[in-house]
Write a protein that holds these residues in place. Structure first.
Motif, PDB file in Angstrom:
ATOM      1  N   THR A  51       0.894  -1.159   0.015  1.00 59.33           N
ATOM      2  CA  THR A  51      -0.080  -0.138   0.069  1.00 59.33           C
ATOM      3  C   THR A  51       0.822   1.135  -0.021  1.00 59.33           C
TER       4      THR A  51
ATOM      5  N   ALA B  50       0.898   4.374  -2.415  1.00 56.01           N
ATOM      6  CA  ALA B  50       0.040   5.477  -2.021  1.00 56.01           C
ATOM      7  C   ALA B  50       1.032   6.880  -2.050  1.00 56.01           C
ATOM      8  N   GLU B  51       0.292   7.786  -1.750  1.00 58.69           N
ATOM      9  CA  GLU B  51       0.966   9.399  -2.088  1.00 58.69           C
ATOM     10  C   GLU B  51       2.410   9.287  -0.898  1.00 58.69           C
TER      11      GLU B  51
ATOM     12  N   GLU C 267       1.902   9.297   2.990  1.00 53.09           N
ATOM     13  CA  GLU C 267       0.552   9.112   3.443  1.00 53.09           C
ATOM     14  C   GLU C 267       0.401   7.865   4.223  1.00 53.09           C
TER      15      GLU C 267
ATOM     16  N   PRO D 259      -0.704   4.326   5.458  1.00 59.63           N
ATOM     17  CA  PRO D 259      -1.245   3.337   4.663  1.00 59.63           C
ATOM     18  C   PRO D 259      -2.735   3.067   5.119  1.00 59.63           C
TER      19      PRO D 259
ATOM     20  N   ALA E  84      -4.658   5.647   3.362  1.00 65.24           N
ATOM     21  CA  ALA E  84      -4.806   5.524   1.786  1.00 65.24           C
ATOM     22  C   ALA E  84      -5.684   4.369   1.344  1.00 65.24           C
TER      23      ALA E  84
ATOM     24  N   TRP F 223      -8.910   4.734  -0.663  1.00 64.25           N
ATOM     25  CA  TRP F 223      -8.936   3.948  -2.146  1.00 64.25           C
ATOM     26  C   TRP F 223     -10.664   3.122  -1.980  1.00 64.25           C
TER      27      TRP F 223
END
Ligand SMILES: [Mg+2]
Length: 225
Positions: free
Chosen positions: A53, A57-58, A61, A63, A66, A70
């Motif tokens: 993740t 992710a960004e 970020e 997890p 994120a 999502w």
């Protein structure tokens, strides 16, 4: 339509209710995600999911944040599908969750099984989650009605290459595979791969005139020579 050697089936909006997945399964996983991750912090599989993740992710970020984002965006990300499958497992085990299938889908699967027509799923839910979903239906364990499960590890559902890969794995020419889905983007991709396609119209599916349509598997075309 030409005769075929196998059927390939979408789940959400095709075999089963799209709204059941979006209104029951997804909120269930969203509500339990932080608690599940905290409770399984030492599980290597969960740690791997969090690492996967973080890689998607960004930058920087969290997890868990994120994964929740999502879910809200309906992202088809493999780590999200993996953690959701684990959370749903717990729901099935406690009886808080059940799988769901339309009656005509169940009748068709039984009919095709009796006729010897192989039945495979292609869904963005992980293969593991697909099996769990149908193993825990109100009607009982329906998982044996399927011969195989494909998920995003074979490729996106909107890419022709994914359908070529599936046909290859099944050792069936694409033209002898028939894919049922509610989603025109998936049907376009499958058709571009040379697969026969039929749009299944359920709930609020918008009929797309580019495709042969059925409103129930009771009217699914015959495929034997
Ligand atoms: Mg669908």
């Amino acid at each position: 339509m030409a005769s075929i050697d196998a059927v390939l089936l979408d789940i959400e909006g095709t075999l089963s209710s799209q709204s059941y997945v979006s209104k029951t399964l997804f909120p269930f996983s969203r509500a339990r995600l932080p608690g599940y991750v905290a409770a399984h912090a030492d599980d290597p599989a969960v740690r791997q999911i969090l690492a996967d993740t973080a890689a998607l992710a960004e930058h920087g970020e969290d997890p868990v944040a994120a994964l929740i984002r999502w879910i809200d965006e309906d992202r088809k990300a493999a780590p999200l599908k993996a953690i959701q499958g684990r959370i749903w497992d717990e729901g099935y085990a406690t009886g808080a969750l059940h799988g769901q299938i339309f009656p005509d889908s169940l009748a068709a699967l039984r009919r095709w099984q009796a006729e010897g027509m192989p039945r495979h799923i292609f869904s963005s839910g992980s293969a593991r989650a697909q099996i769990q979903f149908y193993r825990n239906c109100q009607e009982g364990d329906l998982s044996k009605l399927f011969d195989g499960h494909f998920d995003l590890t074979v490729g996106p559902k909107v890419e022709p290459a994914s359908y070529i890969a599936i046909a290859d794995k099944l050792a069936v020419p694409p033209a002898r595979l028939r894919f049922f889905s509610d989603n025109p983007r998936e049907l376009v991709a499958a058709e571009a791969a040379g697969v026969q396609v039929i749009q299944v119209i359920r709930e609020d599916t918008a009929p797309d005139p580019r495709f042969v349509q059925v409103y129930s598997f009771d009217e699914a075309p015959v495929w034997k020579d």
